[in-house]
Motif scaffolding. Structure first.
Motif, PDB file in Angstrom:
ATOM      1  N   UNK A   1      -4.094 -10.914  -5.493  1.00 28.00           N
ATOM      2  CA  UNK A   1      -3.944 -10.455  -6.870  1.00 28.00           C
ATOM      3  C   UNK A   1      -5.174  -9.645  -7.305  1.00 28.00           C
ATOM      4  N   UNK A   2      -6.361 -10.217  -7.034  1.00 22.93           N
ATOM      5  CA  UNK A   2      -7.588  -9.549  -7.459  1.00 22.93           C
ATOM      6  C   UNK A   2      -7.821  -8.245  -6.699  1.00 22.93           C
ATOM      7  N   UNK A   3      -7.360  -8.186  -5.437  1.00 21.30           N
ATOM      8  CA  UNK A   3      -7.549  -6.989  -4.620  1.00 21.30           C
ATOM      9  C   UNK A   3      -6.469  -5.949  -4.866  1.00 21.30           C
ATOM     10  N   UNK A   4      -5.530  -6.262  -5.769  1.00 29.08           N
ATOM     11  CA  UNK A   4      -4.443  -5.346  -6.132  1.00 29.08           C
ATOM     12  C   UNK A   4      -3.593  -4.963  -4.926  1.00 29.08           C
ATOM     13  N   UNK A   5      -3.383  -5.942  -4.031  1.00 31.90           N
ATOM     14  CA  UNK A   5      -2.534  -5.708  -2.861  1.00 31.90           C
ATOM     15  C   UNK A   5      -1.079  -5.945  -3.234  1.00 31.90           C
TER      16      UNK A   5
ATOM     17  N   UNK B   1       6.230  -2.886   2.366  1.00 28.95           N
ATOM     18  CA  UNK B   1       5.024  -2.781   1.541  1.00 28.95           C
ATOM     19  C   UNK B   1       3.764  -3.132   2.323  1.00 28.95           C
ATOM     20  N   UNK B   2       3.925  -3.809   3.452  1.00 30.25           N
ATOM     21  CA  UNK B   2       2.777  -4.202   4.264  1.00 30.25           C
ATOM     22  C   UNK B   2       2.326  -3.101   5.223  1.00 30.25           C
ATOM     23  N   UNK B   3       3.131  -2.034   5.364  1.00 30.29           N
ATOM     24  CA  UNK B   3       2.780  -0.997   6.328  1.00 30.29           C
ATOM     25  C   UNK B   3       1.788  -0.010   5.703  1.00 30.29           C
ATOM     26  N   UNK B   4       0.595   0.125   6.298  1.00 28.85           N
ATOM     27  CA  UNK B   4      -0.446   0.988   5.706  1.00 28.85           C
ATOM     28  C   UNK B   4      -0.356   2.423   6.197  1.00 28.85           C
ATOM     29  N   UNK B   5       0.658   3.123   5.791  1.00 28.02           N
ATOM     30  CA  UNK B   5       0.775   4.500   6.240  1.00 28.02           C
ATOM     31  C   UNK B   5       2.087   5.119   5.810  1.00 28.02           C
ATOM     32  N   UNK B   6       2.357   6.310   6.346  1.00 29.21           N
ATOM     33  CA  UNK B   6       3.563   7.055   6.008  1.00 29.21           C
ATOM     34  C   UNK B   6       4.095   7.733   7.255  1.00 29.21           C
ATOM     35  N   UNK B   7       5.402   8.051   7.205  1.00 31.49           N
ATOM     36  CA  UNK B   7       6.008   8.883   8.237  1.00 31.49           C
ATOM     37  C   UNK B   7       6.411  10.208   7.599  1.00 31.49           C
ATOM     38  N   UNK B   8       6.127  11.295   8.304  1.00 31.72           N
ATOM     39  CA  UNK B   8       6.414  12.641   7.807  1.00 31.72           C
ATOM     40  C   UNK B   8       7.549  13.220   8.651  1.00 31.72           C
ATOM     41  N   UNK B   9       8.723  13.386   8.014  1.00 32.45           N
ATOM     42  CA  UNK B   9       9.928  13.829   8.707  1.00 32.45           C
ATOM     43  C   UNK B   9       9.949  15.355   8.799  1.00 32.45           C
TER      44      UNK B   9
ATOM     45  N   UNK C   1       4.932   4.218   3.355  1.00 33.89           N
ATOM     46  CA  UNK C   1       5.092   2.839   3.821  1.00 33.89           C
ATOM     47  C   UNK C   1       6.305   2.687   4.732  1.00 33.89           C
ATOM     48  N   UNK C   2       6.536   3.712   5.568  1.00 36.75           N
ATOM     49  CA  UNK C   2       7.689   3.719   6.476  1.00 36.75           C
ATOM     50  C   UNK C   2       7.221   3.995   7.893  1.00 36.75           C
ATOM     51  N   UNK C   3       7.765   3.233   8.840  1.00 41.41           N
ATOM     52  CA  UNK C   3       7.452   3.411  10.253  1.00 41.41           C
ATOM     53  C   UNK C   3       8.756   3.415  11.035  1.00 41.41           C
ATOM     54  N   UNK C   4       8.721   3.935  12.253  1.00 40.01           N
ATOM     55  CA  UNK C   4       9.864   3.915  13.153  1.00 40.01           C
ATOM     56  C   UNK C   4       9.437   3.252  14.459  1.00 40.01           C
TER      57      UNK C   4
ATOM     58  N   UNK D   1      -5.353 -20.642   3.497  1.00 41.15           N
ATOM     59  CA  UNK D   1      -6.223 -20.087   2.463  1.00 41.15           C
ATOM     60  C   UNK D   1      -7.163 -19.017   3.009  1.00 41.15           C
ATOM     61  N   UNK D   2      -6.807 -18.447   4.158  1.00 42.46           N
ATOM     62  CA  UNK D   2      -7.581 -17.320   4.687  1.00 42.46           C
ATOM     63  C   UNK D   2      -7.535 -16.159   3.688  1.00 42.46           C
ATOM     64  N   UNK D   3      -8.677 -15.501   3.485  1.00 44.48           N
ATOM     65  CA  UNK D   3      -8.699 -14.355   2.578  1.00 44.48           C
ATOM     66  C   UNK D   3      -7.865 -13.204   3.111  1.00 44.48           C
ATOM     67  N   UNK D   4      -7.919 -12.997   4.417  1.00 39.92           N
ATOM     68  CA  UNK D   4      -7.100 -11.961   5.043  1.00 39.92           C
ATOM     69  C   UNK D   4      -5.683 -12.498   5.194  1.00 39.92           C
ATOM     70  N   UNK D   5      -4.746 -11.958   4.432  1.00 41.04           N
ATOM     71  CA  UNK D   5      -3.400 -12.544   4.406  1.00 41.04           C
ATOM     72  C   UNK D   5      -2.665 -12.410   5.737  1.00 41.04           C
TER      73      UNK D   5
END
Length: 805
Positions: free
Chosen positions: A683-687, A402-410, A347-350, A773-777
């Motif tokens: 909550x229900x989507x475990x995000x 926590x919102x970033x969908x990925x990783x950085x590999x150093x 969950x880290x970006x540059x 109240x959009x489902x997509x936050x």
């Protein structure tokens, strides 16, 4: 003994009188005439006619450097808004500013060298310098014509009526408490868009407006040639690229300033007259880690939970006093010639510096791409669709979210043994927060010669006299309060005045509530009782259940929550943590909760409903962005919105999500909280739980405010009594809006209002409610943007009754 006491009193009186006489020696001028001058020793200042601003020599307490500056007279810390010589300070002894015979204002140091001067010439008929009520220092002639003004040379601050144009820019200070020029700039770029840029000798990077979007998606336009921005007297900030922003306390009579602060964020600050302190009433960037450069190259900005900087594993700080200087490798081996490993930072970006971008790429292929390029320092892999690969040539200011969908590999040499920082394991971290010292141009400048050495003795004598005065005042205070036995109640009262928050014992609250007799309400977290404290304050005492943590943890959390203070949040007066007892003491709010006024016959009028929507948004925005430690409410609903005697909203229970027991050691909320019907699908989507769950709940509350009944009772029209889910209802509303059915607004607003409401405000609120109240936050707005939208129609006075149309 009595004679000695009287002597002490007389001595104290004499010293205080002497002190006052010294302060009385300071002189205030409305004009500095041509040929006149003021020096540091004169203790003379130029003041505006209304005394709002002061101009003169300004020194940071305990330091020798001095600046010719303008500051707010009535702010507690004498907030500086302009400095003539921000990067070239002068000596705090022997320096002088004068208006010469040629009409030029000149600042000279102790040795006579010129540190700053205006660009006026002998041909300009300058008569005097004057500080206007706007905070603008001007040079003008006897007819009032202005030849020079400080507004044309801003530093880091824009005042109301001051314009920011294409030839000007605001530059942040280097660090908090200093005046040196920093690296963050607010300016109009060549595309005519007002932007912020991090600009240091090694790197430049625009970070506002959001560089990931184009101009139009950011709500701006580059089809303008005027390039002008300004803050007006009511707190509205506008620019020619269609940027519109409003202070949350919009209105006349408030002293404000817009500044690009040392952390790179652009904010509107409003002065609280009663305390002299500043309140943030708007900021451009809600997430501080989005500011590029704040943690420097090879640094990472993390929320733990407040923004902090850490170094990328395998790196260490370049300058322990300055995070913007970034981090340097701890290893000497070159990545080119040594075997390497990759360390995953989830969950880290540059920001930026992408050598390659490969969509629909596998993780292994991305790794091989980095291994095959000697310039590659790391690669980022985003888990969107089939995966996106970004190969990085530099690690510029990372961000862990926590919102970033990925990783950085150093990429690190195989010989370097490092582990992930604790933040990546879910626990908090402590980072170095030391500030760099203020630098001056030349140390030799501050060695005194024979002409100035006598000032050393004079100032030494004054310093010694001040120290003696302080000793006597402290002795007098100790003598009066300790020797004469001032009652404990006075001491307690003094503590209450200095800090409106305290720790109660259980016996006090049991007595105050008459053994918890009068119940005000109850919920999932506990029962609320009415009470009266010993000082006659009426309070609401909440007796918590058994789900809250131990005494030490509870105390630690309360010291944070107790500092949170906003007009739209219920004020917490204190707490009790004694054995198994956990109680919270709140101010008593007269008109009960919102649900009592919209779901029964005692309903609110339209103006009150709009005020509730706006005030609630302000309270949530403060929790999410502005308070000392970010708080997510997690249970926004009408029952937790109280109304004071003027029916202004106050959000209650805002600290309970923070106080609740977590399952793990970190700050992630793992236990589902909230009330059915108001809970976001996150909550229900475990995000990961973010402030957007509060935005969703706020949207439900807004829609209920409009309709006046619980959402479970909503129907599409009067002929269909079947209950309609919120999603279906939203789709129906959007269809009617797109069809241009103007009468739809009247059919959806609470019929008990009998058409007495503003259609424009109603349509705006409905639009806000549905977007929240959009489902997509990611499609939900922030509370800051909600406030801005509501403020733009706050003054709407249209109150139509369809029967009279």
């Amino acid at each position: 003994m009595r004679c000695q006491t009287l002597k002490l009193y007389y001595l104290l009186f004499f010293i205080i009188t002497l002190s006052l006489s010294h302060s009385a020696n300071s002189k205030s001028l409305l004009h500095l005439r041509r040929g006149a001058s003021i020096s540091v020793e004169d203790n003379t200042f130029i003041t505006s006619p209304d005394n709002s601003f002061t101009c003169g020599f300004y020194a940071i307490p305990g330091s020798n450097p001095c600046w010719f500056a303008i500051w707010f007279t009535n702010s507690k810390d004498k907030t500086v808004v302009w400095t003539a010589n921000r990067d070239r300070p002068v000596n705090s002894q022997g320096s002088r500013v004068s208006i010469g015979g040629d009409g030029t204002m000149v600042l000279t140091d102790v040795d006579g060298s010129i540190k700053w001067q205006t660009n006026t010439t002998s041909t300009d008929d300058v008569a005097a310098a004057e500080l206007l009520n706007s905070g603008n220092l001007v040079l003008k002639n006897t007819r009032g014509h202005i030849f020079w003004q400080s507004f044309d040379f801003p530093t880091d601050t824009l005042l109301p009526s001051q314009t920011l144009t294409k030839n000007k820019r605001l530059v942040s200070s280097l660090r908090k408490g200093s005046f040196e020029s920093g690296y963050f700039n607010l300016y109009f770029g060549n595309d005519n868009v007002l932007s912020s840029i991090f600009d240091c000798p090694e790197t430049s990077s625009i970070y506002w407006p959001n560089p990931n979007y184009d101009i139009y998606k950011n709500g701006r336009t580059n089809y303008n040639s005027s390039r002008i921005a300004f803050l007006d007297d009511v707190g509205m900030f506008r620019s020619s690229d269609k940027l519109k922003a409003n202070a949350s306390d919009k209105g006349f009579g408030i002293k404000r300033r817009l500044a690009i602060d040392h952390d790179g964020n652009i904010r509107i600050h409003s002065l609280i007259n009663s305390t002299g302190l500043w309140m943030i009433t708007w900021q451009a960037i809600s997430q501080p880690c989005e500011v590029h450069g704040v943690c420097g190259t090879n640094g990472i900005c993390v929320y733990a939970p407040t923004p902090k900087c850490i170094c990328t594993p395998g790196y260490e700080m370049n300058d322990p006093s300055d995070w913007i200087a970034g981090c340097k490798p701890t290893f000497k081996e070159a990545l080119l010639s040594s075997p390497v490993n990759f360390l995953e930072l989830s969950q880290t970006d540059y920001f930026g510096f992408d050598l390659y971008f490969r969509p629909n790429f596998t993780l292994e292929a991305c790794r091989e791409l980095c291994l095959g390029d000697t310039r590659c320092k790391a690669f980022t892999y985003r888990t969107w669709g089939n995966g996106h690969c970004y190969v990085k040539s530099a690690l510029f200011n990372g961000i862990m979210s926590l919102d970033f969908p990925g990783s950085t590999y150093i990429k690190l040499p195989r010989s370097v043994q490092v582990s992930k920082p604790s933040i990546f394991h879910g626990s908090s971290i402590t980072c170095d927060s030391r500030e760099a010292e203020i630098l001056v141009d030349s140390l030799s400048m501050y060695h005194f010669n024979r002409r100035t050495v006598r000032w050393v003795y004079i100032y030494s004598f004054c310093g010694a006299l001040g120290a003696i005065e302080l000793i006597f005042v402290v002795l007098g205070w100790w003598f009066l309060f300790k020797k004469h036995g001032v009652p404990a109640s006075v001491e307690a009262g003094y503590c209450m005045i200095s800090s409106q928050f305290r720790r109660f014992n259980y016996g006090e609250l049991k007595k105050a509530t008459n053994n918890f007799r009068e119940e005000l309400g109850r919920g999932s977290s506990g029962i609320v009782y009415k009470g009266v404290l010993a000082d006659d304050r009426v309070v609401a005492v909440k007796r918590l259940g058994d789900v809250f943590q131990g005494q030490d943890e509870f105390w630690a959390e309360m010291t944070t929550v107790g500092k949170i203070n906003h007009i739209n949040l219920v004020r917490m007066w204190g707490f009790c943590s004694e054995r198994r007892h956990r109680l919270l003491v709140y101010e008593y709010v007269d008109n009960m909760s919102l649900d009592k006024h919209i779901f029964n016959s005692s309903f609110l009028g339209w103006k009150q409903r709009f005020a509730v929507a706006l005030g609630t948004a302000k309270g949530l925005a403060y929790l999410h962005n502005e308070c000392l430690e970010w708080v997510i409410h997690c249970d926004v609903k009408p029952e937790n919105i109280l109304l004071d005697i003027e029916f202004q909203p106050k959000i209650a229970d805002f600290g309970l999500a923070k106080l609740s027991q977590r399952d793990g050691p970190g700050s992630k909320i793992s236990k589902i909280r909230g009330t059915q019907g108001y809970m976001a699908p996150d909550w229900a989507l475990n995000l990961p739980i973010t402030a957007k769950v509060d935005v969703y709940s706020y949207g439900v509350v807004v829609l209920e405010l409009i309709k006046g009944i619980k959402l479970s009772n909503w129907a599409v029209d009067d002929t269909d009594d079947d209950e309609i889910p919120l999603k279906t209802f939203g789709m129906t509303v959007k269809e009617k809006v797109q069809c241009g059915n103007s009468s739809w607004v009247d059919s959806i607003v609470d019929q008990r209002l009998e058409g007495r409401f503003s259609r424009n405000q109603a349509a705006t609120l409905i639009g806000i409610g549905l977007s929240c109240v959009e489902e997509n936050r990611t499609k939900r707005p922030t509370m800051a943007s909600v406030i801005q939208t509501l403020l733009e129609c706050e003054d709407e006075t249209e109150m139509q009754n369809p029967d009279k149309l």
